[in-house]
Motif scaffolding. Structure first.
Motif, PDB file in Angstrom:
ATOM      1  N   MET A 153       0.817  -1.225   0.000  1.00  0.00           N
ATOM      2  CA  MET A 153       0.000   0.000   0.000  1.00  0.00           C
ATOM      3  C   MET A 153       0.847   1.272   0.000  1.00  0.00           C
ATOM      4  O   MET A 153       0.333   2.355   0.254  1.00  0.00           O
ATOM      5  CB  MET A 153      -0.928   0.000   1.219  1.00  0.00           C
ATOM      6  N   ARG A 154       2.164   1.130  -0.256  1.00  0.00           N
ATOM      7  CA  ARG A 154       3.056   2.272  -0.084  1.00  0.00           C
ATOM      8  C   ARG A 154       2.682   3.468  -0.961  1.00  0.00           C
ATOM      9  O   ARG A 154       2.907   4.622  -0.570  1.00  0.00           O
ATOM     10  CB  ARG A 154       4.506   1.877  -0.341  1.00  0.00           C
ATOM     11  N   GLU A 155       2.118   3.232  -2.121  1.00  0.00           N
ATOM     12  CA  GLU A 155       1.766   4.348  -3.006  1.00  0.00           C
ATOM     13  C   GLU A 155       0.500   5.061  -2.548  1.00  0.00           C
ATOM     14  O   GLU A 155       0.236   6.191  -2.945  1.00  0.00           O
ATOM     15  CB  GLU A 155       1.585   3.838  -4.440  1.00  0.00           C
ATOM     16  N   LYS A 156      -0.291   4.391  -1.711  1.00  0.00           N
ATOM     17  CA  LYS A 156      -1.545   4.977  -1.243  1.00  0.00           C
ATOM     18  C   LYS A 156      -1.420   5.608   0.148  1.00  0.00           C
ATOM     19  O   LYS A 156      -2.323   6.310   0.582  1.00  0.00           O
ATOM     20  CB  LYS A 156      -2.638   3.905  -1.200  1.00  0.00           C
ATOM     21  N   ILE A 157      -0.322   5.319   0.845  1.00  0.00           N
ATOM     22  CA  ILE A 157      -0.171   5.785   2.229  1.00  0.00           C
ATOM     23  C   ILE A 157       0.466   7.159   2.259  1.00  0.00           C
ATOM     24  O   ILE A 157       1.549   7.368   1.677  1.00  0.00           O
ATOM     25  CB  ILE A 157       0.674   4.792   3.068  1.00  0.00           C
ATOM     26  N   ASP A 158      -0.170   8.078   2.944  1.00  0.00           N
ATOM     27  CA  ASP A 158       0.378   9.409   3.155  1.00  0.00           C
ATOM     28  C   ASP A 158       1.603   9.301   4.060  1.00  0.00           C
ATOM     29  O   ASP A 158       1.608   8.511   5.005  1.00  0.00           O
ATOM     30  CB  ASP A 158      -0.698  10.288   3.806  1.00  0.00           C
TER      31      ASP A 158
END
Length: 282
Positions: A153-158
């Protein structure tokens, strides 16, 4: 004419003495083999537990200490961070995954129970070693799963949410301390495995020394050499957990030992007299 034949009874006594002597020799040989077998078993157990202890000391040095150090360094910087002065807070989390060592704690437990006459502190230490190594393996796998989820989920996590997750910072949804709590559990269980394996090793050496002394005294020969280990290097490097963290567990066995010693000193003298309790006045 006498009714008792002296020659017959002499022969009977000689046969009895010979049989008794053979019985005593057989008993001595059996006792000798039993002690030797247990000394050999103690040496095997010492080798097993030493391998376990060494594996987790290496794990602590190479993985646990750097991992906890990275977390504490980032946490300390964040607590001192002033956005108005310092600007954006940046950090690099240690998300390297690793596996628990492949060790034979259950094999050690079963082997010790089946081949060595143990009880008390040694037995408790071996059971604790088996259970804590299992829990440590679970926590390491749990951390690996958390890291795997983060990468997915690294691309979606702020970045702020990532920091909140890593440090367990409170936000509008509450406090999620699952990651720092997992690190704390890994640190604690690593220390537990090292401590209980060290205690088991020391108590096995003590038990083996008692057996070798017993063998020398009874059979007047030297038994196999006992495996003797030291933890000086690990202690000097600060890799052994503080003994103060285990005082409650240690005290339990100290209390049992003192109670046993006191019970040995208790002597009942005969006759024992009892005084009837006077009845209350009517």
């Amino acid at each position: 004419m006498g009714f008792l034949n002296g020659g017959f009874f002499s022969a009977l006594f000689g046969a009895f003495a010979g049989a008794w002597g053979a019985h005593k020799i057989a008993q001595s040989a059996k006792s000798r083999e039993l002690i030797l077998d247990e000394i050999r078993s103690v040496n095997v157990a010492i080798t097993l537990v030493a391998d376990i202890c060494n594996a987790y000391i290496v794990l602590k040095k190479q993985m646990t200490i750097p991992m906890i150090g990275n977390y504490n360094e980032i946490k300390s910087r964040f607590e001192k961070h002033n956005p108005a002065i310092d600007g954006v807070f940046s950090f690099t989390a240690d998300y390297e995954t690793f596996k628990a060592p492949l060790t034979s704690t259950e094999q050690l437990k079963n082997f010790t129970i089946e081949n060595i006459t143990v009880n008390g502190r040694l037995l408790s230490a071996i059971f604790r070693l088996d259970s804590t190594s299992f829990h440590l393996k679970e926590m390491i796998e749990h951390r690996n799963k958390l890291i795997s989820d983060i990468y997915e989920m690294r691309e979606k996590i702020d970045p702020i949410k990532s920091l909140e997750f890593f440090l367990g910072i409170k936000n509008e949804l509450g406090t999620n301390k699952i990651y720092p709590d997992t690190l704390e559990s890994i640190e604690r269980y690593t220390d537990d495995v090292i401590f209980f394996s060290k205690i088991a090793c020391e108590d096995l050496i003590q038990h083996g020394t008692m057996l070798t002394n017993k063998y020398k005294k009874k059979h007047k020969t030297n038994p196999p050499k006992l495996n003797i280990l030291a933890f000086d290097k690990a202690e000097a490097m600060g890799l052994l957990p503080p003994i103060e963290n285990y005082q409650e567990w240690l005290q339990g066995f100290k209390d049992q030992k003192e109670l046993k010693q006191k019970s040995k000193k208790l002597v009942l003298r005969w006759p024992i007299t009892f005084t009837e309790k006077p009845e209350p006045n009517q």
